[in-house]
Motif scaffolding. Structure first.
Motif, PDB file in Angstrom:
ATOM      1  N   GLY A  52       0.828  -1.197   0.000  1.00  0.00           N
ATOM      2  CA  GLY A  52       0.000   0.000   0.000  1.00  0.00           C
ATOM      3  C   GLY A  52       0.864   1.249   0.000  1.00  0.00           C
ATOM      4  N   PHE A  53       0.198   2.392  -0.101  1.00  0.00           N
ATOM      5  CA  PHE A  53       0.894   3.672  -0.114  1.00  0.00           C
ATOM      6  C   PHE A  53       1.141   4.146   1.313  1.00  0.00           C
ATOM      7  N   LEU A  54       2.329   4.700   1.528  1.00  0.00           N
ATOM      8  CA  LEU A  54       2.706   5.303   2.801  1.00  0.00           C
ATOM      9  C   LEU A  54       3.485   6.586   2.525  1.00  0.00           C
ATOM     10  N   TYR A  55       3.367   7.519   3.438  1.00  0.00           N
ATOM     11  CA  TYR A  55       4.193   8.720   3.401  1.00  0.00           C
ATOM     12  C   TYR A  55       5.461   8.468   4.218  1.00  0.00           C
ATOM     13  N   MET A  56       6.607   8.840   3.673  1.00  0.00           N
ATOM     14  CA  MET A  56       7.879   8.689   4.375  1.00  0.00           C
ATOM     15  C   MET A  56       8.575  10.041   4.441  1.00  0.00           C
ATOM     16  N   LYS A  57       9.086  10.357   5.614  1.00  0.00           N
ATOM     17  CA  LYS A  57       9.756  11.644   5.810  1.00  0.00           C
ATOM     18  C   LYS A  57      11.194  11.565   5.330  1.00  0.00           C
ATOM     19  N   ASP A  58      11.610  12.593   4.597  1.00  0.00           N
ATOM     20  CA  ASP A  58      12.999  12.658   4.146  1.00  0.00           C
ATOM     21  C   ASP A  58      13.933  12.881   5.322  1.00  0.00           C
ATOM     22  N   THR A  59      15.091  12.227   5.288  1.00  0.00           N
ATOM     23  CA  THR A  59      16.059  12.354   6.369  1.00  0.00           C
ATOM     24  C   THR A  59      16.606  13.777   6.442  1.00  0.00           C
ATOM     25  N   GLY A  60      16.485  14.380   7.606  1.00  0.00           N
ATOM     26  CA  GLY A  60      16.986  15.727   7.814  1.00  0.00           C
ATOM     27  C   GLY A  60      16.093  16.824   7.272  1.00  0.00           C
ATOM     28  N   ARG A  61      14.926  16.479   6.740  1.00  0.00           N
ATOM     29  CA  ARG A  61      14.016  17.479   6.205  1.00  0.00           C
ATOM     30  C   ARG A  61      12.629  17.297   6.817  1.00  0.00           C
ATOM     31  N   LYS A  62      11.763  18.273   6.555  1.00  0.00           N
ATOM     32  CA  LYS A  62      10.389  18.190   7.024  1.00  0.00           C
ATOM     33  C   LYS A  62       9.416  17.782   5.925  1.00  0.00           C
ATOM     34  N   SER A  63       9.935  17.527   4.737  1.00  0.00           N
ATOM     35  CA  SER A  63       9.074  17.128   3.621  1.00  0.00           C
ATOM     36  C   SER A  63       8.813  15.629   3.662  1.00  0.00           C
ATOM     37  N   TRP A  64       7.661  15.229   3.106  1.00  0.00           N
ATOM     38  CA  TRP A  64       7.240  13.831   3.070  1.00  0.00           C
ATOM     39  C   TRP A  64       7.028  13.410   1.617  1.00  0.00           C
ATOM     40  N   LYS A  65       7.353  12.146   1.328  1.00  0.00           N
ATOM     41  CA  LYS A  65       7.145  11.577   0.006  1.00  0.00           C
ATOM     42  C   LYS A  65       6.140  10.430   0.106  1.00  0.00           C
ATOM     43  N   LYS A  66       5.249  10.340  -0.848  1.00  0.00           N
ATOM     44  CA  LYS A  66       4.280   9.256  -0.906  1.00  0.00           C
ATOM     45  C   LYS A  66       4.839   8.153  -1.801  1.00  0.00           C
ATOM     46  N   LEU A  67       5.067   6.969  -1.208  1.00  0.00           N
ATOM     47  CA  LEU A  67       5.681   5.858  -1.916  1.00  0.00           C
ATOM     48  C   LEU A  67       4.824   4.607  -1.758  1.00  0.00           C
ATOM     49  N   TYR A  68       4.956   3.718  -2.729  1.00  0.00           N
ATOM     50  CA  TYR A  68       4.283   2.425  -2.646  1.00  0.00           C
ATOM     51  C   TYR A  68       5.243   1.450  -1.976  1.00  0.00           C
ATOM     52  N   MET A  69       4.816   0.850  -0.882  1.00  0.00           N
ATOM     53  CA  MET A  69       5.715   0.034  -0.057  1.00  0.00           C
ATOM     54  C   MET A  69       5.197  -1.390   0.071  1.00  0.00           C
ATOM     55  N   PHE A  70       6.136  -2.285   0.409  1.00  0.00           N
ATOM     56  CA  PHE A  70       5.853  -3.699   0.604  1.00  0.00           C
ATOM     57  C   PHE A  70       6.525  -4.149   1.897  1.00  0.00           C
ATOM     58  N   LEU A  71       5.786  -4.837   2.727  1.00  0.00           N
ATOM     59  CA  LEU A  71       6.311  -5.379   3.977  1.00  0.00           C
ATOM     60  C   LEU A  71       6.356  -6.898   3.858  1.00  0.00           C
ATOM     61  N   ARG A  72       7.569  -7.456   3.889  1.00  0.00           N
ATOM     62  CA  ARG A  72       7.787  -8.895   3.772  1.00  0.00           C
ATOM     63  C   ARG A  72       8.600  -9.380   4.960  1.00  0.00           C
ATOM     64  N   ARG A  73       8.828 -10.682   5.003  1.00  0.00           N
ATOM     65  CA  ARG A  73       9.636 -11.237   6.098  1.00  0.00           C
ATOM     66  C   ARG A  73      11.065 -10.719   6.055  1.00  0.00           C
ATOM     67  N   SER A  74      11.552 -10.412   4.879  1.00  0.00           N
ATOM     68  CA  SER A  74      12.936  -9.932   4.742  1.00  0.00           C
ATOM     69  C   SER A  74      13.085  -8.462   5.067  1.00  0.00           C
ATOM     70  N   GLY A  75      11.971  -7.711   5.149  1.00  0.00           N
ATOM     71  CA  GLY A  75      12.090  -6.310   5.496  1.00  0.00           C
ATOM     72  C   GLY A  75      11.015  -5.459   4.837  1.00  0.00           C
ATOM     73  N   LEU A  76      11.162  -4.143   5.003  1.00  0.00           N
ATOM     74  CA  LEU A  76      10.252  -3.155   4.412  1.00  0.00           C
ATOM     75  C   LEU A  76      10.918  -2.569   3.176  1.00  0.00           C
ATOM     76  N   TYR A  77      10.207  -2.629   2.045  1.00  0.00           N
ATOM     77  CA  TYR A  77      10.734  -2.149   0.776  1.00  0.00           C
ATOM     78  C   TYR A  77       9.831  -1.038   0.246  1.00  0.00           C
ATOM     79  N   CYS A  78      10.420  -0.179  -0.561  1.00  0.00           N
ATOM     80  CA  CYS A  78       9.661   0.824  -1.301  1.00  0.00           C
ATOM     81  C   CYS A  78       9.986   0.679  -2.783  1.00  0.00           C
ATOM     82  N   SER A  79       9.007   0.973  -3.604  1.00  0.00           N
ATOM     83  CA  SER A  79       9.187   0.874  -5.047  1.00  0.00           C
ATOM     84  C   SER A  79       9.676   2.220  -5.581  1.00  0.00           C
ATOM     85  N   THR A  80      10.746   2.177  -6.333  1.00  0.00           N
ATOM     86  CA  THR A  80      11.308   3.401  -6.910  1.00  0.00           C
ATOM     87  C   THR A  80      10.630   3.780  -8.222  1.00  0.00           C
TER      88      THR A  80
END
Length: 565
Positions: free
Chosen positions: A266-294
Motif C-alpha cells: 500500500g501507499f505510505l508517506y515517508m519523511k525525508d532524512t533531515g528534512r520536514k518534507s514527506w514523500k508518498k511511496l508504494y511500499m511492501f512489507l515482507r519477512r525480509s524487510g520493508l521495501y519501497c518501489s522506486t
C-alpha cells in the motif's frame, strides 16, 4: 619429638617436603619450627639418626623419639596446639609460586571447550573459574499518573513476568491485557513490549530520559480473535503473485507459517532524512524487510529498495502529534533500530492514510518478525489458568456470554432469552428498588435519590469513570489502550455540568454519547436515549449496556482504566 609427631599425621606435608629441591626452603622451615642445627643438620630427625642425603629427606619415623633437643629451657618447648608446620607449608607454597611457578604440577582440564579464548587445555591456579552472581538490574516502572515503582529485574525476566508482578502487588485483575510500554519522551515514541521479550536487554539500549510504563493494551492479541478487522483484503497479498490475495480463512496461518510468503502492500508517506518534507511511496512489507518501489507500484526486484530490516528493528507509535513532524495525517508510526541508542536521523518516520491502515502495517510487522511466538504468548495464559505462578493471582474472567438476564419471580430461576422481556424486567426491578428507597426515606433513613444522593457520587469509585478530563485526553487514553470494539470510559460533560459523556470505540473510531439527567417525581434518573431508558445511577446504566447494545453501536466490553502504582 612432639614436632615430628605432629608431622607424621600430616600426609600432605610429607608429600610437599619430598618434592622440595631447594635447601634454603628447608632451612626456613627449620627456623620456623624453632630448632637450631648446623648447615648440614637434617630438617626432620628419625630414631636411627639418619639425616638428609643431598636434597632428599629421611623418612619419617613410625614412633616419636626423645633424641630431638630443644635449644631453650623446657618451659619453651613447643606446645601441641601450635600450628607451626601448617604455617611453614603455607610459606613454602608462596615461595614456590614466586620462585619456580613452572615446577607446579599442571592440572589437566577435563572441559577444554570451556576455557578462556586462548583455548589452553591446562588449568593454571590463577585461571580457575570464579563464581559469578546472577545479573540483576534495577528498573523503575511508571503508571499513567506519573508515579513510579522500583522493581528488581533478573536477567531472565520477561515483560510478562514484570506485568504479573505489578498486577499481584497492586491487586489488579489479571485479564492478560496488561503491557510494559517502552516510552521515549525526547523522540516521542512508544511501543508495547512483547510478553516473551527480556526486559534487561531492552533497558540497556534505552536512553536515560526514556522509561517504562505500566498500561492496559486490549489490542495486543485482538487480531487473533478478529483478523478481518485488522487486515483489509486489498492490503494483503502473496509476494509471488501480482494481483492475487490470501484467502481470509488462511490469513493468520500464512503469517505464522515461516514457509509462506504473505506481504502487506500500500501507499505510505515517508519523511525525508533531515528534512520536514514527506514523500508518498508504494511500499511492501515482507519477512525480509520493508521495501519501497522506486518506480510507481512495480514489484520487480530492480525497482525495490530496502528501507528497514525486521530482525534488527522495532515498530513504534509516534506520540508527539503531526505538527512536530509536519506530517500529512495523524496516523504516524516509526521504525527504530533495536540495537544501541538511536539518534533521530536513524529513524524511519512513516505515515498512513487512516487508522485501519496504520494498524494493519504495525500488526503485520509484529507477526512477520516474531511469528509463532506471538501465538504462544496469546495461548499460554489460557493454558495455565489452573497453574500456580509466583506472580499471578486467581483469574476472574467476566465475559458478555456469562452475563444473562434472570427471572426469579417463580419457584425456580430461569434465563430470559427475549431481549424485550429482559429490558422490561430491568425496568420493573428499577421501579421496585425506587419504591423501596422511598419507604426507607419515610422511616428516616437517608435516601440515595434525594438532594445529596449516593447515586450522584457512587460512580466515582468505578475504574471506568475519569472525572473532569478533556475530550482530547479521552481520545488519547482510548488510543493508547488499543482501539478495539467496546473500549469505553465515562467522564464529566464540559458543556453541561449536570450531564456525563460516554466515550466509546467502535471500528477503530471514537464516538461520544451524552448522558443527560431527568427528574421525575422529585427523583433524578440518567438516560442515553432522551429518557426512553432511564437508570437510577451510572453503574446501572453501564451494567445494562454491557448486556444490551441499545442505541449504542456495540456493547460496552472493555473499561478504560488507570492504575496508580
Amino acid at each position: 619429638s612432639k614436632c615430628v609427631q605432629r608431622l607424621e599425621d600430616d600426609v600432605d606435608l610429607e608429600a610437599l617436603v619430598n618434592d622440595m629441591a631447594s635447601l634454603s626452603s628447608y632451612e626456613s622451615i627449620y627456623a620456623t619450627c624453632g630448632t637450631q642445627h648446623s648447615d648440614s643438620a637434617p630438617l626432620l630427625h628419625s630414631t636411627d639418626g639418619n639425616g638428609l642425603h643431598g636434597n632428599r629427606v629421611a623418612p619419617l619415623p613410625r614412633a616419636p623419639s626423645n633424641k630431638v633437643s630443644a635449644p631453650h629451657s623446657p618451659a619453651h618447648k613447643l606446645r601441641r596446639s601450635q600450628p607451626m608446620h601448617i604455617q611453614a607449608v603455607r610459606r613454602l607454597q608462596e615461595e614456590e609460586l614466586q620462585v619456580r611457578p613452572a615446577s607446579l604440577p599442571a592440572i589437566p582440564n577435563p572441559f577444554p571447550e570451556l576455557c578462556s579464548p586462548s583455548g589452553s587445555p591446562v588449568l593454571s591456579p590463577g585461571s580457575l573459574p570464579q563464581p559469578s552472581e546472577p545479573h540483576v538490574r534495577i528498573i523503575k516502572v511508571f503508571s499513567e499518573d506519573g508515579v513510579g515503582k522500583v522493581v528488581e529485574v533478573p536477567a531472565d525476566m520477561t515483560a510478562r513476568d514484570v506485568c504479573q508482578f505489578l498486577v499481584y502487588r497492586n491487586h489488579c485483575l489479571d485479564d492478560n491485557c496488561w503491557s510494559l510500554v517502552e516510552h521515549h519522551s525526547l523522540l516521542g515514541l512508544e511501543r508495547c513490549l512483547e510478553d516473551h521479550e527480556l526486559v534487561v536487554p531492552v533497558q540497556a539500549c534505552m536512553s536515560p530520559e526514556s522509561k517504562f510504563l505500566f498500561r492496559k493494551n486490549y489490542a495486543k492479541y485482538e487480531f487473533f480473535r478478529n483478523p478481518l478487522n485488522f487486515f483489509p483484503e486489498q492490503m494483503v497479498a502473496w509476494c509471488q503473485e501480482t494481483n492475487g490475495s490470501i484467502p481470509q480463512s488462511q490469513l493468520l496461518q500464512n503469517f505464522l507459517n515461516s514457509s509462506s510468503c504473505p506481504e502487506i502492500q500500500g501507499f505510505l508517506y515517508m519523511k525525508d532524512t533531515g528534512r520536514k518534507s514527506w514523500k508518498k511511496l508504494y511500499m511492501f512489507l515482507r519477512r525480509s524487510g520493508l521495501y519501497c518501489s522506486t518506480k510507481g507500484m512495480s514489484k520487480e526486484p530492480r525497482h525495490l529498495q530496502l528501507l528497514s530490516d525486521l530482525e534488527d528493528s522495532n515498530i513504534f507509535t509516534v506520540t508527539t502529534g503531526r505538527k512536530m513532524h509536519n506530517a500529512p495525517t495523524d496516523y504516524q508510526f516509526c521504525i527504530k533500530p533495536s540495537k544501541g541508542r538511536t539518534e533521530q536521523k536513524e529513524l524511519k518516520m512513516l505515515c498512513a492514510e487512516d487508522e485501519q491502515s496504520r494498524t494493519c502495517w504495525m500488526t503485520a510487522f509484529r507477526l512477520l518478525k516474531f511469528g509463532i511466538l506471538l501465538y504462544q504468548n496469546y495461548k499460554s495464559p489460557h493454558q495455565r489458568k489452573t497453574a500456580i505462578s509466583n506472580f499471578t493471582t486467581p483469574v476472574r474472567s467476566v465475559s458478555e456470554n456469562s452475563l444473562v438476564a434472570m427471572d426469579f419471580s417463580g419457584r425456580t430461576g430461569r434465563v430470559i432469552d427475549n431481549p424485550v422481556e429482559a429490558q422490561s424486567a430491568a425496568m420493573e426491578e428499577g421501579h421496585t428498588w425506587r419504591k423501596r428507597s422511598q419507604r426507607m426515606n419515610v422511616l428516616g433513613s437517608p435516601s440515595p435519590l434525594h438532594p445529596s444522593p449516593l447515586s450522584s457520587v457512587i460512580h466515582r469509585t468505578q475504574l471506568w469513570f475519569h472525572g473532569r478530563i478533556m475530550r482530547e485526553e479521552s481520545h488519547r487514553m482510548i488510543t493508547q489502550q488499543g482501539q478495539v470494539d467496546g473500549l469505553f470510559l465515562l467522564r464529566d460533560s464540559q458543556s453541561n455540568p449536570k450531564a456525563f459523556v460516554l466515550t466509546l470505540c467502535h471500528h477503530q473510531k471514537i464516538k461520544h454519547f451524552q448522558i443527560l439527567p431527568f427528574e421525575e417525581d422529585g427523583q433524578v434518573f440518567f438516560s442515553l436515549d432522551d429518557g426512553s431508558t432511564k437508570f437510577t445511577d451510572l453503574i446501572h446504566l453501564v451494567e445494562f449496556y454491557q448486556l444490551n447494545r441499545g442505541v449504542l453501536p456495540c456493547k460496552l466490553k472493555h473499561p478504560c482504566t488507570m492504575v496508580a502504582l
